[in-house]
Design an enzyme around this catalytic site. Sequence first.
Site, PDB file in Angstrom:
ATOM      1  N   SER A 258       0.686  -1.274  -0.005  1.00  0.00           N
ATOM      2  CA  SER A 258      -0.038   0.053  -0.023  1.00  0.00           C
ATOM      3  C   SER A 258       0.926   1.157   0.101  1.00  0.00           C
ATOM      4  O   SER A 258       2.157   1.266   0.560  1.00  0.00           O
ATOM      5  CB  SER A 258      -0.871   0.030   1.346  1.00  0.00           C
ATOM      6  N   ASP A 259       0.422   2.292  -0.314  1.00  0.00           N
ATOM      7  CA  ASP A 259       1.116   3.669  -0.315  1.00  0.00           C
ATOM      8  C   ASP A 259       1.012   4.016   1.375  1.00  0.00           C
ATOM      9  O   ASP A 259      -0.155   3.243   1.894  1.00  0.00           O
ATOM     10  CB  ASP A 259       0.483   4.807  -0.996  1.00  0.00           C
ATOM     11  N   TRP A 260       1.717   4.616   1.691  1.00  0.00           N
ATOM     12  CA  TRP A 260       1.778   4.753   3.317  1.00  0.00           C
ATOM     13  C   TRP A 260       0.528   5.168   3.868  1.00  0.00           C
ATOM     14  O   TRP A 260       0.162   6.353   3.643  1.00  0.00           O
ATOM     15  CB  TRP A 260       3.015   5.717   3.737  1.00  0.00           C
ATOM     16  N   GLY A 261      -0.270   4.452   4.383  1.00  0.00           N
ATOM     17  CA  GLY A 261      -1.610   4.930   4.981  1.00  0.00           C
ATOM     18  C   GLY A 261      -2.776   4.838   4.008  1.00  0.00           C
ATOM     19  O   GLY A 261      -3.912   5.185   4.299  1.00  0.00           O
TER      20      GLY A 261
END
Length: 738
Positions: free
Chosen positions: A220-223
Amino acid sequence: MQALTLEQKAALVVGASFWSTASAEGIPSVVVTDGPHGVRLQRGGGDALGIGDSVPATCFPPAAGLASSWNPALVERVGVALGDESRAEGVGVLLGPGVNIKRSPLCGRNFEYFSEDPLLSGELGAAWVRGVQSRGVGASLKHFAANNQETNRMTVSAEVDERTLREIYLPAFERVVTGEQPWTVMCSYNRINGVAAAENRWLLTDVLRDEWGFRGLVVSDWGAVEHRVPALKAGLDLEMPGPQSDSTAAVVAAVRSGELDLAVLDAAVRRVQHLAERAWTGSSTGGPASAGSAGHHALAREAATESMVLLRNEGGLLPIDTAQAIGVIGEFARTPRIQGAGSSQVTATRVDSALDAISSISPVEFAPGYSLDPRVAPEPLIAEAVSVARRSGTVLLFVGLPARDESEGYDRTHLDLPDAQVRLIAEVAAANPRTVVILTNGGVVSLEPWHDSVPAIVESWLLGQAGGSALADVLFGRVAPSGRLAESIPLRLQDTPAFLNFPGDGDTVRYGEGIFVGYRYYETVDRPVRYPFGHGLTYTTFAYSDLVATPKGASVTVTNTGSRAGADVVQLYISAPTDGVPVPRRELRGFEKISLEPSEAIRVHFELENRAFSHWDVSRKAWVVAGGRYSVEIGRSAHDIVASQTVELAPPRVGRLTLDSRVSDFLGHPVTGPILARAASGVDDGDNANLLEMVASMPMRRLMRFPGVGDSFKRVGVLIALANNPVVRGVASLLRRR
Ligand code: BGC
């Protein structure tokens, strides 16, 4: 795997910290870090806020610059150096490249992306991945997908039609995945047609794995993960950053309740394990060159020389004549801006300023012209700069966007340079007609209203840590400029294709311009731009001759007709027939950078695949070549076509007819076409052609509902059976060809 408990498995598919994956017996943790134009390894593990606190690393030109090189071999060498610096720091995965399309010049992160064109983005992204991964370090292809703005990036839904996704926003990812198998792909924050990228099964599984054959791990992208279980089901293997106890607990509970098939979790764990194995095999193979090595700075300098674009050079003002007194104006010459803001920002090992580099070649007089502190009054600085300009033979005027104007996390709202700089340009140009403007900016800026007042303009983008020396190399002619625009420079923001639909209404952004992005739009609607995609000058000239094109490829001879050595970027565009589906006026389908000595000639060859002539057919869910005459074009830019040749492509193999096929499909079919035409000619009102055309777009089934026509229903059934019989169809096609 078998020894792991359910809890251990659930913990493995979430990161252990901001920058590391979780470990378990036999599965070591992997350090991941940003990317893409340098290694931003944060001290002591780091967190989201310590962006500036990273160990020194070579700062190569960000993608906006690197893309202007149009040179995959160079980008690959940069990738090798990045891979080596990652290895030296124990980094297993470097988070890059970003291959999102520059949909609007306003996107705050355009400096981190390559181009408005998917082919160029894909080829350069692939070269980056090839380089990094050749050193035993993984890449993370990002941000998948349709992440083309920063405004509301975590929540906005990009409303994009299927053809536009396939033709514009996905091909760069497809090229990198199918060609290079990046170790990881990073899903984006946004939603696509309502579904979050992180939970988008169509994107992460159907397209990425099943169609393209991706074998790596989806992170995932961060968050970006909102709901861990649906994300896992959709194909998102690893959530970052971690730990996230609620995610782990949700996964455990879902397996226990039967909501989540254990096999899905096992597959994700296996991919985490595989990543760890690869990263650790890589880390034990030899001593890589580390950051700070002279070789990497030299490579950053070479890359920077290729990253700048000579836009204008009236009267051959460049390269600079050192016999003339040189005035250097502009704070950016002394205090260079080398990269954009946000997660990609690295701590450079050193920074060359253009002022130092130029001064080491020739004595100069310097005036800052403006301050980077907006509180400082501009007038006295402009006055001082004008007097330096008056005393100089040639002026090198450095202007550009202040750092706060472009960053990850927000978009720009206009394309203009600061007012004080626009005034400075006007006054300096009036004081000295031999003024060269050197631009520093990550995203496109407007060259209005001052463009015509200066004879020479260099678009230097953001050049990384060696940009200052590279600028001196090019301005003084030690190296010939060879960059070409990877994005169009519009005349006005209102002219840009996404103007009415960017950045959307808060919740959604409608990609209303469809496939007509960048030059595809300007060329199709004949809208003038200041400089077209592909444009760039050098200190010599090239001629093109003997273009030979077939559906399989094209060759053209390029000759250096000037008196200096130089590099050319030969650009091949294809212009499709316009009588079927809407198509852009032309599309880039090949490019090749070549270096030539004076009078030297080279024959350049391009291979063309069917895909170069195809569009995405939504009803067939496939790439389809419409038959007809295509023009294969060689261009100095997307607007300046210097040679072209027509090639004829056969129509696609005829699909099966059904009652839902259109009347036009029946008319175009080798079996039913002649029968219907003959039947129609028997209807004796003299206007049959019109009659058929009138109903051509109707599905046959609907036509059957018209009184009178329905009587023929049975006969249509016979026609369809005949048409779909392979033998009958084969004979009919043969007859038609004769
Ligand atoms: C960015 C990514 C980056 C990640 C880790 C995110 O905010 O969108 O590009 O790799 O943070 O820093």
